[in-house]
Write a protein that holds these residues in place. Sequence first.
Motif, PDB file in Angstrom:
ATOM      1  N   LEU A  22       0.732  -1.222   0.021  1.00 52.62           N
ATOM      2  CA  LEU A  22       0.140   0.011   0.041  1.00 52.62           C
ATOM      3  C   LEU A  22       0.768   1.329  -0.186  1.00 52.62           C
ATOM      4  CD1 LEU A  22      -2.781  -1.045   2.519  1.00 52.62           C
ATOM      5  CD2 LEU A  22      -3.019  -0.865  -0.068  1.00 52.62           C
ATOM      6  N   THR A  23       2.034   1.312   0.260  1.00 49.90           N
ATOM      7  CA  THR A  23       3.019   2.148   0.282  1.00 49.90           C
ATOM      8  C   THR A  23       3.717   2.397  -1.067  1.00 49.90           C
ATOM      9  OG1 THR A  23       4.595   1.170   1.513  1.00 49.90           O
ATOM     10  CG2 THR A  23       2.974   2.384   2.936  1.00 49.90           C
ATOM     11  N   LEU A  24       3.702   1.622  -1.920  1.00 48.97           N
ATOM     12  CA  LEU A  24       4.087   1.715  -3.070  1.00 48.97           C
ATOM     13  C   LEU A  24       3.805   2.908  -3.922  1.00 48.97           C
ATOM     14  CD1 LEU A  24       4.493  -2.048  -4.157  1.00 48.97           C
ATOM     15  CD2 LEU A  24       6.537  -0.761  -3.402  1.00 48.97           C
ATOM     16  N   PRO A  25       4.656   3.294  -4.917  1.00 52.72           N
ATOM     17  CA  PRO A  25       4.084   4.615  -5.843  1.00 52.72           C
ATOM     18  C   PRO A  25       2.957   3.934  -6.830  1.00 52.72           C
ATOM     19  CG  PRO A  25       6.508   4.476  -5.580  1.00 52.72           C
ATOM     20  CD  PRO A  25       5.970   3.302  -4.892  1.00 52.72           C
ATOM     21  N   GLY A  26       1.938   4.698  -6.782  1.00 53.02           N
ATOM     22  CA  GLY A  26       0.827   3.976  -7.589  1.00 53.02           C
ATOM     23  C   GLY A  26       0.138   3.122  -7.254  1.00 53.02           C
ATOM     24  N   ALA A  27       0.116   2.780  -5.858  1.00 55.88           N
ATOM     25  CA  ALA A  27      -0.634   1.756  -5.195  1.00 55.88           C
ATOM     26  C   ALA A  27      -2.072   1.906  -5.252  1.00 55.88           C
ATOM     27  CB  ALA A  27      -0.209   1.328  -3.896  1.00 55.88           C
ATOM     28  N   GLU A  28      -2.463   3.281  -5.394  1.00 51.96           N
ATOM     29  CA  GLU A  28      -3.769   3.686  -5.303  1.00 51.96           C
ATOM     30  C   GLU A  28      -4.567   3.218  -6.204  1.00 51.96           C
ATOM     31  OE1 GLU A  28      -1.233   5.871  -5.198  1.00 51.96           O
ATOM     32  OE2 GLU A  28      -1.291   6.663  -3.558  1.00 51.96           O
ATOM     33  N   ALA A  29      -4.089   2.940  -7.296  1.00 50.27           N
ATOM     34  CA  ALA A  29      -4.830   2.399  -8.739  1.00 50.27           C
ATOM     35  C   ALA A  29      -5.292   1.055  -8.528  1.00 50.27           C
ATOM     36  CB  ALA A  29      -3.783   2.402 -10.232  1.00 50.27           C
ATOM     37  N   GLY A  30      -4.297   0.252  -8.071  1.00 56.59           N
ATOM     38  CA  GLY A  30      -4.465  -1.054  -7.534  1.00 56.59           C
ATOM     39  C   GLY A  30      -5.637  -1.353  -6.644  1.00 56.59           C
ATOM     40  N   VAL A  31      -5.576  -0.490  -5.520  1.00 57.11           N
ATOM     41  CA  VAL A  31      -6.706  -0.400  -4.557  1.00 57.11           C
ATOM     42  C   VAL A  31      -7.943  -0.141  -5.202  1.00 57.11           C
ATOM     43  CG1 VAL A  31      -7.664   0.560  -2.295  1.00 57.11           C
ATOM     44  CG2 VAL A  31      -5.117   0.114  -2.726  1.00 57.11           C
ATOM     45  N   GLU A  32      -8.210   0.921  -5.997  1.00 53.16           N
ATOM     46  CA  GLU A  32      -9.194   1.036  -6.865  1.00 53.16           C
ATOM     47  C   GLU A  32      -9.750   0.013  -7.455  1.00 53.16           C
ATOM     48  OE1 GLU A  32     -10.868   4.476  -9.988  1.00 53.16           O
ATOM     49  OE2 GLU A  32      -9.342   4.876  -8.531  1.00 53.16           O
ATOM     50  N   PHE A  33      -9.010  -0.602  -8.344  1.00 49.50           N
ATOM     51  CA  PHE A  33      -9.214  -1.765  -9.032  1.00 49.50           C
ATOM     52  C   PHE A  33     -10.064  -2.799  -8.414  1.00 49.50           C
ATOM     53  CE2 PHE A  33      -8.116  -5.997 -10.849  1.00 49.50           C
ATOM     54  CZ  PHE A  33      -8.746  -5.904 -11.915  1.00 49.50           C
ATOM     55  N   PHE A  34      -9.422  -2.969  -7.105  1.00 53.52           N
ATOM     56  CA  PHE A  34      -9.768  -4.104  -6.140  1.00 53.52           C
ATOM     57  C   PHE A  34     -11.135  -3.794  -5.389  1.00 53.52           C
ATOM     58  CE2 PHE A  34      -8.969  -6.796  -2.197  1.00 53.52           C
ATOM     59  CZ  PHE A  34      -9.467  -7.924  -2.727  1.00 53.52           C
ATOM     60  N   LEU A  35     -11.351  -2.391  -5.001  1.00 49.63           N
ATOM     61  CA  LEU A  35     -12.427  -2.310  -4.176  1.00 49.63           C
ATOM     62  C   LEU A  35     -13.481  -1.252  -4.976  1.00 49.63           C
ATOM     63  CD1 LEU A  35     -10.334  -1.452  -0.870  1.00 49.63           C
ATOM     64  CD2 LEU A  35     -11.521  -3.487  -1.656  1.00 49.63           C
ATOM     65  N   LYS A  36     -13.325  -0.611  -5.849  1.00 53.61           N
ATOM     66  CA  LYS A  36     -14.268   0.092  -6.733  1.00 53.61           C
ATOM     67  C   LYS A  36     -14.914  -0.773  -7.909  1.00 53.61           C
ATOM     68  CE  LYS A  36     -15.079   4.669  -8.664  1.00 53.61           C
ATOM     69  NZ  LYS A  36     -14.447   5.926  -9.201  1.00 53.61           N
ATOM     70  N   PRO A  37     -16.119  -1.250  -7.662  1.00 53.96           N
ATOM     71  CA  PRO A  37     -16.460  -2.281  -8.750  1.00 53.96           C
ATOM     72  C   PRO A  37     -17.156  -1.318  -9.904  1.00 53.96           C
ATOM     73  CG  PRO A  37     -18.468  -1.720  -6.892  1.00 53.96           C
ATOM     74  CD  PRO A  37     -16.929  -0.882  -6.399  1.00 53.96           C
ATOM     75  N   ASP A  38     -16.841  -2.159 -10.854  1.00 54.50           N
ATOM     76  CA  ASP A  38     -17.283  -1.812 -12.407  1.00 54.50           C
ATOM     77  C   ASP A  38     -18.216  -2.818 -12.667  1.00 54.50           C
ATOM     78  OD1 ASP A  38     -17.878  -1.228 -14.972  1.00 54.50           O
ATOM     79  OD2 ASP A  38     -15.825  -0.919 -15.660  1.00 54.50           O
ATOM     80  N   PHE A  39     -19.429  -3.007 -12.880  1.00 53.37           N
ATOM     81  CA  PHE A  39     -20.337  -4.198 -13.072  1.00 53.37           C
ATOM     82  C   PHE A  39     -20.518  -4.586 -14.167  1.00 53.37           C
ATOM     83  CE2 PHE A  39     -21.626  -2.496  -8.693  1.00 53.37           C
ATOM     84  CZ  PHE A  39     -21.435  -3.757  -8.084  1.00 53.37           C
ATOM     85  N   SER A  40     -19.934  -3.569 -15.185  1.00 57.18           N
ATOM     86  CA  SER A  40     -20.084  -3.779 -16.684  1.00 57.18           C
ATOM     87  C   SER A  40     -19.110  -4.645 -17.169  1.00 57.18           C
ATOM     88  CB  SER A  40     -19.654  -2.447 -17.658  1.00 57.18           C
ATOM     89  OG  SER A  40     -18.561  -2.085 -17.359  1.00 57.18           O
ATOM     90  N   ARG A  41     -18.127  -5.080 -16.168  1.00 58.08           N
ATOM     91  CA  ARG A  41     -17.139  -5.960 -16.569  1.00 58.08           C
ATOM     92  C   ARG A  41     -17.593  -7.445 -16.296  1.00 58.08           C
ATOM     93  NH1 ARG A  41     -11.219  -4.887 -14.539  1.00 58.08           N
ATOM     94  NH2 ARG A  41     -11.017  -6.667 -15.756  1.00 58.08           N
TER      95      ARG A  41
END
Length: 450
Positions: free
Chosen positions: A197-216
């Motif tokens: 979680l402290t790596l640069p750019g980690a926020e995008a990974g968290v969003e992918f894992f926790l912000k749902p896109d039901f169209s997928r």
Amino acid sequence: MSTKKGSETKLVGSPDQFTKSGFILAAIGSAVGLGNMWKFPYITGQYGGAAFFLLFIVCLVAVGLPVLLAELSIGRGGRGNASSSFVKVGGHKAWGGMGLLSVIGAFMIMSFYAVVAGWTFHYAVQAFSGKLFANDDFGGQFSSFISGYTPIIWQAGVLIITGWIVARGISGGIEKFNKVLIPGLLVLLVILMVRALTLPGAEAGVEFFLKPDFSRLTPESALVALGHAFFSLSLGMGAMMTYGSYVDRKQSLGAATLAIGGGDLLYAFIAGLIIFPTTFSFGIDQAQGPTLVFIALPAAFSAMPFGTLFGGLFFILLAIAALTSTVSLIEVPVAYAIERWKMSRNTAVWIIIAGCFLLGLPAALSFGLVPGLTFGGKSFFDWMDFIASNIILPLGGLAVTVFAGYFWKGIGDEAGLTGLWFRVWLFMLRFVAPILVLFVFLHSAGIIKF
């Protein structure tokens, strides 16, 4: 065969039982294996990220937990192995075939699972020694490793460690092992999660894992989520039924089911918060499949400060998770052998271990070392995985739902459910779980395609 001690019926050769906390930890250990740490991240990447994760949670609660409670109830009610427990609570020998299918499935899974578990131990040693990161051709390293003889040594090592633990018994072996390693596993998970979680750019990974896109999401996503919920809880393979036979009558199976499901979900959640921030930080395709852990992630660790340390910790994490599952897998055929053939625990353990090693040998050698071990477009390893995971386990789970939902009249008393909760649970077992599990089976077997 069973003996009486007070009001408890106990399996011959296994006179000891789990304590309440020991049972919960052992059952969580069975659930938290390579499925959570290896398979869950890459199928989540392939089938929709956060939307798939939410679907997995729904499947876990709606189908996984009702079937889990049924398996535990059959095990404790029968006080025998996965086959004899069906007979004892069902009142007819014909029911034993249902449980025997699970025993065969557990034996087969253990045979090839030990091969992959061996890979994790090898990679842990390679990572800590720095040899893993001395050459940046991680794909070449992995291919060279699995196509040689070395995996056989690690496979044997995993089986010997597993056998040593299980031979020591329920309270003295399996419980003590899980009481140490399950909390240790959680500590390692948290350390690696904080690093990710402290790596640069980690926020995008968290969003992918926790912000749902039901169209997928697709119909296939739903079946994969259901299948993984089933697999991650060790259902259909007799493990929970066998563990249930070692549970005290005073233990609340309903509370235990919730604790096991919660533990399984927690470990999967933290694993996601390790894998996805790391893959996004280093530009790794998180949907690349089974090689994610053994090829892509070493590349990420090699570019990370203190990567040797964190890479080593990660593969130690995988190795521990693998062992907590191999222990429960091997106990299923061991319990069967003890009761069916009146063996001592020690004899049963080492005969089963030897059998798993021999059956697993062609699986370990099927990655290019021995020509002819690939047929029908699948390697021997892939065929074992396909037959056990896609045919035997769903059929075993289907048998549990049909037996518990329609034929065992005393299941409510054993499960400790009454009133509305019992009616809801029975409805899920009779009408929801069997239909969905049947769909998983038909899809896994290639009969239904999308």
